[in-house]
Enzyme design. Structure first.
Site, mmCIF file in Angstrom:
data_model
loop_
_atom_site.group_PDB
_atom_site.id
_atom_site.type_symbol
_atom_site.label_atom_id
_atom_site.label_comp_id
_atom_site.label_asym_id
_atom_site.label_seq_id
_atom_site.Cartn_x
_atom_site.Cartn_y
_atom_site.Cartn_z
ATOM 1 N N HIS A 1 0.881 -1.171 0.000
ATOM 2 C CA HIS A 1 0.000 0.000 0.000
ATOM 3 C C HIS A 1 0.914 1.214 0.000
ATOM 4 O O HIS A 1 2.147 1.077 -0.035
ATOM 5 C CB HIS A 1 -0.931 -0.036 1.220
ATOM 6 C CG HIS A 1 -0.232 -0.271 2.522
ATOM 7 N ND1 HIS A 1 0.653 0.631 3.067
ATOM 8 C CD2 HIS A 1 -0.240 -1.334 3.370
ATOM 9 C CE1 HIS A 1 1.125 0.165 4.205
ATOM 10 N NE2 HIS A 1 0.614 -1.045 4.411
ATOM 11 N N GLY B 1 1.884 3.137 2.210
ATOM 12 C CA GLY B 1 2.876 3.170 3.292
ATOM 13 C C GLY B 1 4.160 2.499 2.831
ATOM 14 O O GLY B 1 5.255 3.080 2.914
ATOM 15 N N HIS B 2 4.037 1.274 2.312
ATOM 16 C CA HIS B 2 5.216 0.568 1.805
ATOM 17 C C HIS B 2 5.898 1.377 0.695
ATOM 18 O O HIS B 2 7.123 1.502 0.668
ATOM 19 C CB HIS B 2 4.813 -0.781 1.187
ATOM 20 C CG HIS B 2 4.244 -1.771 2.149
ATOM 21 N ND1 HIS B 2 2.937 -2.187 2.079
ATOM 22 C CD2 HIS B 2 4.795 -2.453 3.184
ATOM 23 C CE1 HIS B 2 2.700 -3.086 3.023
ATOM 24 N NE2 HIS B 2 3.813 -3.258 3.717
ATOM 25 N N GLY C 1 8.900 1.531 9.102
ATOM 26 C CA GLY C 1 7.839 2.494 9.377
ATOM 27 C C GLY C 1 7.642 2.729 10.862
ATOM 28 O O GLY C 1 7.750 1.805 11.673
ATOM 29 N N LYS D 1 4.865 3.287 12.111
ATOM 30 C CA LYS D 1 3.587 2.706 12.525
ATOM 31 C C LYS D 1 3.846 1.554 13.500
ATOM 32 O O LYS D 1 3.194 1.410 14.508
ATOM 33 C CB LYS D 1 2.788 2.196 11.330
ATOM 34 C CG LYS D 1 1.357 1.884 11.743
ATOM 35 C CD LYS D 1 0.590 1.216 10.669
ATOM 36 C CE LYS D 1 0.979 -0.198 10.570
ATOM 37 N NZ LYS D 1 -0.071 -1.177 10.733
HETATM 38 P P1 AMP Z 1 4.681 -4.986 6.776
HETATM 39 O O1 AMP Z 1 4.630 -5.416 5.342
HETATM 40 O O2 AMP Z 1 3.336 -4.694 7.353
HETATM 41 O O3 AMP Z 1 5.554 -5.864 7.622
HETATM 42 O O4 AMP Z 1 5.390 -3.561 6.754
HETATM 43 C C1 AMP Z 1 6.638 -3.365 6.151
HETATM 44 C C2 AMP Z 1 7.190 -2.032 6.579
HETATM 45 O O5 AMP Z 1 6.292 -1.008 6.198
HETATM 46 C C3 AMP Z 1 7.384 -1.926 8.092
HETATM 47 O O6 AMP Z 1 8.584 -1.217 8.367
HETATM 48 C C4 AMP Z 1 6.169 -1.140 8.515
HETATM 49 O O7 AMP Z 1 6.368 -0.388 9.694
HETATM 50 C C5 AMP Z 1 6.001 -0.220 7.328
HETATM 51 N N1 AMP Z 1 4.634 0.279 7.254
HETATM 52 C C6 AMP Z 1 3.498 -0.457 7.182
HETATM 53 N N2 AMP Z 1 2.417 0.350 7.184
HETATM 54 C C7 AMP Z 1 2.881 1.628 7.258
HETATM 55 C C8 AMP Z 1 2.272 2.917 7.308
HETATM 56 N N3 AMP Z 1 0.958 3.073 7.264
HETATM 57 N N4 AMP Z 1 3.073 3.997 7.383
HETATM 58 C C9 AMP Z 1 4.419 3.857 7.429
HETATM 59 N N5 AMP Z 1 5.052 2.676 7.390
HETATM 60 C C10 AMP Z 1 4.306 1.575 7.306
#
Ligand code: AMP
Length: 286
Positions: A34, A36-37, A147, A149
């Site tokens: 998304h 964020g990524h 992130g 988050k």
């Molecule tokens: P994940 O795929 O959920 O493990 O996330 C991968 C990276 O993206 C991690 O460092 C998360 O903290 C970051 N991340 C996920 N969602 C967000 C967001 N909404 N804003 C900022 N970073 C994010």
């Protein structure tokens, strides 16, 4: 952009990058990208000569009753999105390649992992630090972006890097939100329309708390006042089961009594016993 699935191959590639004097950046993810990524990738792209994004749904960071089997996954979709951000390598290994049958090592950070999400998800952070240590060794990054988050994950990884002398700079990226205020998450895809209002109560609680604090800049504000206020916003939603509403120091993650510039409001809420959402915000300033 190259798709690499073999750990041996990624090691060879990153060795060549290093020998060529190139700056390597890593963005570790579990996929279902998304914005964020994609923002993390953009930030890393600016700093790196070679940008590696890992996509690995890491089984050892999921508990027995968690959503490993239903975690959203679409390699083709993510491949297209990563390519659009100018990623050089998408590293998407198979589980068996990362954890062969005789795998038996764990990287574990003490104390920081004992409370907040660590209390509800025992073993989760050991799974995270173990896979991140492996990814660092495989990709040899100069820096890696995570992130804010996942505030506790970021603090735990910074601690692991300090304690174990990983030669990797850890870069934090601010939370990316939907227009509605909802913090973006791959898990938002599980939310039904009827659950959206409950999901939005986290960011609404944060906004109310920030307003409360900014209107009382000359006063001493106690963490309990903020916690109660946020509780009043979230608890009327019967879909919400509150895991924690805390105010902690943004580095040590220890509970704060009074609100300062370093106070972080942190929330974890389970929606209809299916979807665990987390969110956080500094309470004073931007
Ligand atoms: P994940 O795929 O959920 O493990 O996330 C991968 C990276 O993206 C991690 O460092 C998360 O903290 C970051 N991340 C996920 N969602 C967000 C967001 N909404 N804003 C900022 N970073 C994010």
């Amino acid at each position: 952009m190259r798709l690499v699935t073999s750990p041996a191959e990624i090691k060879e590639i990153t060795k060549t990058y290093r020998l060529g004097g190139l700056t390597v950046g890593l963005v570790p993810t579990m996929g279902w990208f998304h914005d964020g990524h994609l923002s993390l990738m953009r930030m890393a792209r600016e700093k790196a000569d070679k940008l590696i994004v890992s996509l690995f749904v890491n089984p050892i960071q999921f508990g027995p009753n968690e959503d490993l089997d239903s975690y959203p996954y679409d390699l083709e979709r993510d491949r297209r999105l990563a390519k659009g951000e100018g990623v050089d390598i998408l590293f998407a290994p198979e589980r068996q390649a990362m954890y062969p049958e005789d795998f038996g090592s764990t990287v574990s950070v003490a104390e920081l992992t004992a409370h907040l999400c660590g209390r509800t998800r025992p073993g989760h952070f050991d799974g995270v630090t173990t896979v991140v240590a492996k990814l660092f060794n495989l990709t040899l990054p100069h820096f890696a972006v995570f992130g804010e988050k996942d505030f506790q994950q970021l603090a735990v990884i910074r601690k692991m890097v300090r304690d174990l002398d990983f030669p990797v700079e850890i870069v934090g990226h601010p939370i990316v939100r939907e227009k509605s205020g909802l913090a973006m998450s791959s898990r938002n895809t599980y939310l039904k329309e009827s659950e959206m209002d409950a999901a939005l109560s986290l960011s609404r609680g944060i906004q109310k708390a920030r307003k409360f604090v900014s209107e009382r800049s000359a006063e001493v504000i106690h963490a309990a006042q903020v916690r109660n206020l946020v509780h009043k916003v979230i608890s009327p939603h019967r879909e919400c089961e509150i895991d924690y509403i805390n105010v902690v120091n943004n580095t040590t993650l220890e509970d704060c009594d009074e609100i300062t510039e370093n106070s972080l409001l942190v929330l974890a809420v389970k929606i209809n016993n299916r979807i665990r959402l987390i969110d956080n915000s500094i309470l004073k300033g931007s």
